[in-house]
Motif scaffolding. Structure first.
Motif, PDB file in Angstrom:
ATOM      1  N   ARG A 131       0.821  -1.210   0.000  1.00  0.00           N
ATOM      2  CA  ARG A 131       0.000   0.000   0.000  1.00  0.00           C
ATOM      3  C   ARG A 131       0.856   1.261   0.000  1.00  0.00           C
ATOM      4  O   ARG A 131       0.635   2.173  -0.793  1.00  0.00           O
ATOM      5  N   GLN A 132       1.838   1.282   0.911  1.00  0.00           N
ATOM      6  CA  GLN A 132       2.593   2.512   1.109  1.00  0.00           C
ATOM      7  C   GLN A 132       3.476   2.859  -0.092  1.00  0.00           C
ATOM      8  O   GLN A 132       3.691   4.033  -0.382  1.00  0.00           O
ATOM      9  N   PHE A 133       4.023   1.829  -0.750  1.00  0.00           N
ATOM     10  CA  PHE A 133       4.997   2.087  -1.812  1.00  0.00           C
ATOM     11  C   PHE A 133       4.502   1.646  -3.196  1.00  0.00           C
ATOM     12  O   PHE A 133       5.266   1.665  -4.154  1.00  0.00           O
ATOM     13  N   GLY A 134       3.260   1.247  -3.272  1.00  0.00           N
ATOM     14  CA  GLY A 134       2.710   0.837  -4.561  1.00  0.00           C
ATOM     15  C   GLY A 134       3.460  -0.329  -5.183  1.00  0.00           C
ATOM     16  O   GLY A 134       3.671  -0.378  -6.394  1.00  0.00           O
ATOM     17  N   LEU A 135       3.859  -1.281  -4.349  1.00  0.00           N
ATOM     18  CA  LEU A 135       4.603  -2.424  -4.886  1.00  0.00           C
ATOM     19  C   LEU A 135       3.688  -3.308  -5.737  1.00  0.00           C
ATOM     20  O   LEU A 135       2.474  -3.379  -5.510  1.00  0.00           O
ATOM     21  N   LEU A 136       4.289  -3.955  -6.719  1.00  0.00           N
ATOM     22  CA  LEU A 136       3.526  -4.831  -7.604  1.00  0.00           C
ATOM     23  C   LEU A 136       3.608  -6.286  -7.170  1.00  0.00           C
ATOM     24  O   LEU A 136       2.773  -7.105  -7.545  1.00  0.00           O
ATOM     25  N   HIS A 137       4.626  -6.592  -6.379  1.00  0.00           N
ATOM     26  CA  HIS A 137       4.824  -7.976  -5.924  1.00  0.00           C
ATOM     27  C   HIS A 137       5.740  -7.964  -4.707  1.00  0.00           C
ATOM     28  O   HIS A 137       6.676  -7.162  -4.645  1.00  0.00           O
ATOM     29  N   VAL A 138       5.465  -8.836  -3.759  1.00  0.00           N
ATOM     30  CA  VAL A 138       6.323  -8.975  -2.566  1.00  0.00           C
ATOM     31  C   VAL A 138       6.482 -10.455  -2.228  1.00  0.00           C
ATOM     32  O   VAL A 138       5.495 -11.187  -2.136  1.00  0.00           O
ATOM     33  N   ASP A 139       7.715 -10.890  -2.046  1.00  0.00           N
ATOM     34  CA  ASP A 139       8.014 -12.201  -1.456  1.00  0.00           C
ATOM     35  C   ASP A 139       8.818 -11.961  -0.185  1.00  0.00           C
ATOM     36  O   ASP A 139       9.755 -11.142  -0.193  1.00  0.00           O
ATOM     37  N   ILE A 140       8.477 -12.682   0.864  1.00  0.00           N
ATOM     38  CA  ILE A 140       9.308 -12.682   2.068  1.00  0.00           C
ATOM     39  C   ILE A 140       9.459 -14.132   2.507  1.00  0.00           C
ATOM     40  O   ILE A 140       8.467 -14.789   2.844  1.00  0.00           O
ATOM     41  N   ILE A 141      10.677 -14.608   2.492  1.00  0.00           N
ATOM     42  CA  ILE A 141      10.940 -15.976   2.961  1.00  0.00           C
ATOM     43  C   ILE A 141      11.959 -15.893   4.084  1.00  0.00           C
ATOM     44  O   ILE A 141      13.100 -15.462   3.874  1.00  0.00           O
ATOM     45  N   HIS A 142      11.540 -16.264   5.279  1.00  0.00           N
ATOM     46  CA  HIS A 142      12.454 -16.260   6.428  1.00  0.00           C
ATOM     47  C   HIS A 142      12.721 -17.702   6.807  1.00  0.00           C
ATOM     48  O   HIS A 142      11.798 -18.459   7.075  1.00  0.00           O
ATOM     49  N   ARG A 143      13.979 -18.060   6.820  1.00  0.00           N
ATOM     50  CA  ARG A 143      14.317 -19.448   7.142  1.00  0.00           C
ATOM     51  C   ARG A 143      14.486 -19.647   8.643  1.00  0.00           C
ATOM     52  O   ARG A 143      14.845 -18.727   9.370  1.00  0.00           O
ATOM     53  N   ILE A 144      14.199 -20.857   9.092  1.00  0.00           N
ATOM     54  CA  ILE A 144      14.439 -21.246  10.478  1.00  0.00           C
ATOM     55  C   ILE A 144      15.230 -22.552  10.472  1.00  0.00           C
ATOM     56  O   ILE A 144      15.486 -23.125   9.408  1.00  0.00           O
ATOM     57  N   GLY A 145      15.625 -22.983  11.668  1.00  0.00           N
ATOM     58  CA  GLY A 145      16.420 -24.201  11.764  1.00  0.00           C
ATOM     59  C   GLY A 145      17.884 -23.848  11.807  1.00  0.00           C
ATOM     60  O   GLY A 145      18.252 -22.723  12.148  1.00  0.00           O
TER      61      GLY A 145
END
Lengths: 92, 140, 140, 92
Positions: free
Chosen positions: C63-77
């Motif tokens: 919303r704030q930056f008018g992004l067209l796509h976002v991926d967030i992958i946070h790994r654990i382990g």
């Protein structure tokens, strides 16, 4: 003596590029480009204004180094020089 | 790797290679041909000078932001919508340096590297005006 | 794609998928296990809440930056030096939004997503202190 | 009635996690955590100060929603609640 003139982008489309030309010793940068650009009125008008001065956005280089527009009239070209003339850059 | 070339690159491989000792953050900028009602884009460079300028920018970014690795690949030739135009990969110990270094590089490229873009449309084409009225790094 | 997972991801494939219509810039942030005299890093998350928070951050960035796509992958382990911890891929029409959106996302993650890191050393281990004294997005 | 307590990171190492416990109706958040943490002095000391108050950095959640430390003493737990107690986050 010979020099090479490279035009880029819009200037290249109008005037060609890699133009190898014979010049007499003492020829100045501005006069060389003026002569070369006169071959095509649209090319000339792209680079020079109606008073025959460079448009302020034109960029000049001699052997990869920038030459200020104000210095070009008193900068001689020498044998083997590579002269570049181009509009503002738009990379990225 | 600093290059002006027609070929695309494998960004995943560049990221892997950017992970020099001490790396905590990698930032990638990928400039893409945008679908501004164009069919294709034609890119042209004053190659020898452009490569020198990119090397100078990479060196300055490395010094100023303590970067551990810098890649700049600027493509030329004819590209279609969605294709990569410019790929910048930087690594640093921490994220502020990686982001700032990456941003510095793209802004300097826009400002002073002799590369030009022509958008090809159904009706012909138009040269993209530079973001900076003047624009070759030599007079900085 | 928003995920907390043990598996690594193919960043090149994420970039390709991020090129939605109108994309002119893709920015990738890749947070990497840094060689701070550690043998490995162990990551732990309050998974259900962390995924919710990541989704909220992605939505707010969009919303704030008018992004067209976002991926967030946070790994654990358990991860070794040089491995990817966090991958953020954003696309936008132009570079200022792509950089700012990417930066917003990482700062918000640092600030409020329930994930913890323990650096494993030859002598044992130490929990990495958060960058923010408090830290869960819920009270923003 | 039963509730589940989840500790994370350092707190988990000291006190375990996913602790399902029977509580009497009317049990408050703070007293439940106090009782649970007392099983291990180091775990208790990690969460509470010498006066028995939460360390100011401790984060509490009830069913995924943040509970302020100052509200915890007067917030009752109810059957099926998931309580989370954790130190400052350090993701990214």
């Amino acid at each position: 003596m010979t020099v090479k003139i490279r035009f880029f982008a819009r200037f290249r489309e109008l005037l060609g590029t890699d133009i190898v030309t014979e010049v007499v010793p003492g020829t100045m940068f501005t006069s060389l480009i003026t002569t070369t650009a006169r071959k095509n009125p649209a090319g000339y008008a792209a680079i020079f204004d109606e008073k025959g001065a460079f448009h302020e956005f034109v960029i000049l280089m001699k052997n990869g180094k920038r030459i200020e527009l104000t210095d070009a009239a008193k900068t001689p070209v020498v044998d083997g020089d590579e002269i570049a003339v181009f509009p503002p850059v738009a990379g990225g | 790797m600093i290059a002006i070339q027609t070929a695309d690159v494998d960004i995943g491989a560049l990221i892997a290679a950017a992970k020099k000792q001490g790396t905590g953050a990698v930032v990638v900028f990928d400039g893409v041909v945008r679908d501004d009602d164009i069919t294709e884009m034609e890119l042209e460079a004053y190659e020898e000078v452009a490569v020198q300028e990119l090397e100078k920018i990479a060196g300055e970014a490395t010094r100023q932001f303590g970067l551990l690795h810098v890649d700049i690949i600027h493509r030329i030739g004819r590209l279609t919508v969605g294709e990569n135009i410019l790929i910048i990969v930087v690594s640093a110990g921490h994220r502020p340096e990686a982001y700032s270094g990456s941003r510095y590089i793209i802004e300097e490229i826009k400002r002073g590297v002799p590369i030009w873009k022509k958008e090809l449309t159904k009706d012909g084409g138009r040269w993209v005006p530079g973001e900076h009225g003047h624009g070759s790094g030599k007079s900085r």
